[in-house]
Design a protein around this motif. Structure first.
Motif, mmCIF file in Angstrom:
data_model
loop_
_atom_site.group_PDB
_atom_site.id
_atom_site.type_symbol
_atom_site.label_atom_id
_atom_site.label_comp_id
_atom_site.label_asym_id
_atom_site.label_seq_id
_atom_site.Cartn_x
_atom_site.Cartn_y
_atom_site.Cartn_z
ATOM 1 N N PHE A 86 16.326 0.468 30.559
ATOM 2 C CA PHE A 86 16.528 0.530 29.114
ATOM 3 C C PHE A 86 17.721 -0.332 28.696
ATOM 4 C CE2 PHE A 86 18.781 2.458 25.538
ATOM 5 C CZ PHE A 86 17.831 2.299 24.540
ATOM 6 N N LEU A 87 18.835 -0.206 29.416
ATOM 7 C CA LEU A 87 20.031 -0.984 29.075
ATOM 8 C C LEU A 87 19.790 -2.484 29.251
ATOM 9 C CD1 LEU A 87 22.839 1.260 30.583
ATOM 10 C CD2 LEU A 87 22.213 0.977 28.173
ATOM 11 N N LEU A 88 19.102 -2.852 30.292
ATOM 12 C CA LEU A 88 18.787 -4.265 30.516
ATOM 13 C C LEU A 88 17.893 -4.801 29.393
ATOM 14 C CD1 LEU A 88 19.089 -6.643 32.459
ATOM 15 C CD2 LEU A 88 17.003 -5.874 33.579
ATOM 16 N N GLY A 89 16.910 -4.034 28.984
ATOM 17 C CA GLY A 89 16.031 -4.449 27.890
ATOM 18 C C GLY A 89 16.770 -4.538 26.560
ATOM 19 N N ALA A 90 17.685 -3.584 26.309
ATOM 20 C CA ALA A 90 18.463 -3.620 25.071
ATOM 21 C C ALA A 90 19.368 -4.843 25.032
ATOM 22 C CB ALA A 90 19.288 -2.340 24.945
ATOM 23 N N ALA A 91 19.993 -5.159 26.153
ATOM 24 C CA ALA A 91 20.862 -6.334 26.200
ATOM 25 C C ALA A 91 20.059 -7.612 25.984
ATOM 26 C CB ALA A 91 21.596 -6.388 27.538
ATOM 27 N N ALA A 92 18.927 -7.726 26.642
ATOM 28 C CA ALA A 92 18.099 -8.922 26.484
ATOM 29 C C ALA A 92 17.588 -9.026 25.051
ATOM 30 C CB ALA A 92 16.930 -8.883 27.466
ATOM 31 N N GLY A 93 17.202 -7.921 24.461
ATOM 32 C CA GLY A 93 16.710 -7.934 23.083
ATOM 33 C C GLY A 93 17.782 -8.337 22.090
ATOM 34 N N SER A 94 19.020 -7.869 22.299
ATOM 35 C CA SER A 94 20.087 -8.236 21.369
ATOM 36 C C SER A 94 20.441 -9.725 21.492
ATOM 37 C CB SER A 94 21.319 -7.363 21.592
ATOM 38 O OG SER A 94 21.805 -7.542 22.906
ATOM 39 N N VAL A 95 20.421 -10.256 22.697
ATOM 40 C CA VAL A 95 20.698 -11.683 22.875
ATOM 41 C C VAL A 95 19.617 -12.518 22.196
ATOM 42 C CG1 VAL A 95 20.809 -13.537 24.592
ATOM 43 C CG2 VAL A 95 22.062 -11.416 24.971
ATOM 44 N N VAL A 96 18.366 -12.158 22.382
ATOM 45 C CA VAL A 96 17.264 -12.897 21.758
ATOM 46 C C VAL A 96 17.337 -12.779 20.240
ATOM 47 C CG1 VAL A 96 14.746 -12.959 21.494
ATOM 48 C CG2 VAL A 96 15.760 -12.772 23.760
ATOM 49 N N ALA A 97 17.694 -11.598 19.730
ATOM 50 C CA ALA A 97 17.792 -11.406 18.285
ATOM 51 C C ALA A 97 18.894 -12.281 17.695
ATOM 52 C CB ALA A 97 18.053 -9.942 17.971
ATOM 53 N N LEU A 98 20.045 -12.381 18.379
ATOM 54 C CA LEU A 98 21.127 -13.235 17.882
ATOM 55 C C LEU A 98 20.746 -14.717 17.913
ATOM 56 C CD1 LEU A 98 24.250 -11.489 19.425
ATOM 57 C CD2 LEU A 98 23.589 -11.557 17.024
ATOM 58 N N LEU A 99 20.016 -15.121 18.946
ATOM 59 C CA LEU A 99 19.630 -16.520 19.050
ATOM 60 C C LEU A 99 18.564 -16.914 18.022
ATOM 61 C CD1 LEU A 99 19.505 -16.982 22.927
ATOM 62 C CD2 LEU A 99 21.226 -17.859 21.342
ATOM 63 N N LEU A 100 17.694 -15.979 17.670
ATOM 64 C CA LEU A 100 16.582 -16.298 16.773
ATOM 65 C C LEU A 100 16.783 -15.833 15.333
ATOM 66 C CD1 LEU A 100 13.603 -15.470 19.152
ATOM 67 C CD2 LEU A 100 14.628 -17.702 18.678
ATOM 68 N N ALA A 101 17.980 -15.346 14.999
ATOM 69 C CA ALA A 101 18.237 -14.867 13.636
ATOM 70 C C ALA A 101 18.128 -16.032 12.655
ATOM 71 C CB ALA A 101 19.614 -14.240 13.553
ATOM 72 N N PRO A 102 17.399 -15.833 11.523
ATOM 73 C CA PRO A 102 17.201 -16.943 10.582
ATOM 74 C C PRO A 102 18.444 -17.249 9.747
ATOM 75 C CG PRO A 102 16.112 -14.981 9.782
ATOM 76 C CD PRO A 102 16.657 -14.656 11.144
ATOM 77 N N ARG A 103 19.307 -16.264 9.536
ATOM 78 C CA ARG A 103 20.495 -16.443 8.706
ATOM 79 C C ARG A 103 21.680 -15.734 9.356
ATOM 80 N NH1 ARG A 103 16.869 -14.460 4.171
ATOM 81 N NH2 ARG A 103 15.908 -16.362 3.444
ATOM 82 N N PRO A 104 22.877 -16.067 8.907
ATOM 83 C CA PRO A 104 24.045 -15.324 9.401
ATOM 84 C C PRO A 104 23.996 -13.867 8.955
ATOM 85 C CG PRO A 104 24.723 -17.377 8.336
ATOM 86 C CD PRO A 104 23.256 -17.216 8.099
ATOM 87 N N GLY A 105 24.766 -12.994 9.601
ATOM 88 C CA GLY A 105 24.717 -11.549 9.374
ATOM 89 C C GLY A 105 24.920 -11.111 7.944
ATOM 90 N N THR A 106 25.934 -11.620 7.239
ATOM 91 C CA THR A 106 26.228 -11.210 5.861
ATOM 92 C C THR A 106 25.083 -11.583 4.936
ATOM 93 O OG1 THR A 106 28.542 -11.689 6.338
ATOM 94 C CG2 THR A 106 27.969 -11.346 4.055
ATOM 95 N N GLU A 107 24.599 -12.791 5.081
ATOM 96 C CA GLU A 107 23.488 -13.258 4.242
ATOM 97 C C GLU A 107 22.232 -12.417 4.475
ATOM 98 O OE1 GLU A 107 21.738 -17.445 3.946
ATOM 99 O OE2 GLU A 107 23.885 -17.778 4.355
ATOM 100 N N LEU A 108 21.940 -12.126 5.740
ATOM 101 C CA LEU A 108 20.744 -11.353 6.093
ATOM 102 C C LEU A 108 20.828 -9.927 5.551
ATOM 103 C CD1 LEU A 108 18.064 -11.431 7.637
ATOM 104 C CD2 LEU A 108 19.308 -10.682 9.660
ATOM 105 N N ARG A 109 21.995 -9.292 5.678
ATOM 106 C CA ARG A 109 22.151 -7.920 5.168
ATOM 107 C C ARG A 109 21.995 -7.888 3.647
ATOM 108 N NH1 ARG A 109 25.977 -7.688 9.337
ATOM 109 N NH2 ARG A 109 27.655 -8.335 7.963
#
Length: 126
Positions: free
Chosen positions: A77-100
């Motif tokens: 679970f921890l390995l999957g969560a870490a991999a998912g967060s890295v992929v999410a940061l790399l593929l995010a369409p906008r910066p965090g403030t703009e996206l929120r």
């Protein structure tokens, strides 16, 4: 040929005989306690060797062992969560403030469209 038929006829007659059937019944009744004792010994021996895990495995199940399987599951679970967060940061369409801000505006627009009043509007902050 006649001898074979004679023996078959005698065997059938003997099997139909009341005396022979009584003899067989007495023989069987005399042997029942021996067979019952043997069966009870085998059953007792089988019961002493009985393991619930074997029975569960026989029907396709197994016992719950949280120590042996829990650590592997948490690690995966921890390995999957870490991999998912890295992929999410790399593929995010906008910066965090703009996206929120975009997500909040779309959510508020949907809520207002439904006619739900949730109070004063606040701005999203990073």
């Amino acid at each position: 040929m006649f001898g074979v038929r004679k023996k078959t006829w005698q065997a059938k007659a003997l099997a139909k005989s009341k005396l022979y059937r009584q003899f067989l019944a007495h023989q069987l009744l005399d042997q029942v306690p021996e067979y019952a004792d043997l069966a009870s010994k085998k059953a007792r021996k089988s019961w002493d060797n009985f393991d619930a895990d074997d029975a569960l495995r026989y029907v396709g199940l197994r016992t719950y062992k949280p120590v042996s399987s829990g650590l592997g599951g948490i690690g995966a679970f921890l390995l999957g969560a870490a991999a998912g967060s890295v992929v999410a940061l790399l593929l995010a369409p906008r910066p965090g403030t703009e996206l929120r801000t975009t997500v909040k505006d779309k959510a508020m627009g949907y809520i207002n469209k439904q006619g739900v009043n949730i109070g004063g509007e606040k701005t999203a902050s990073a």
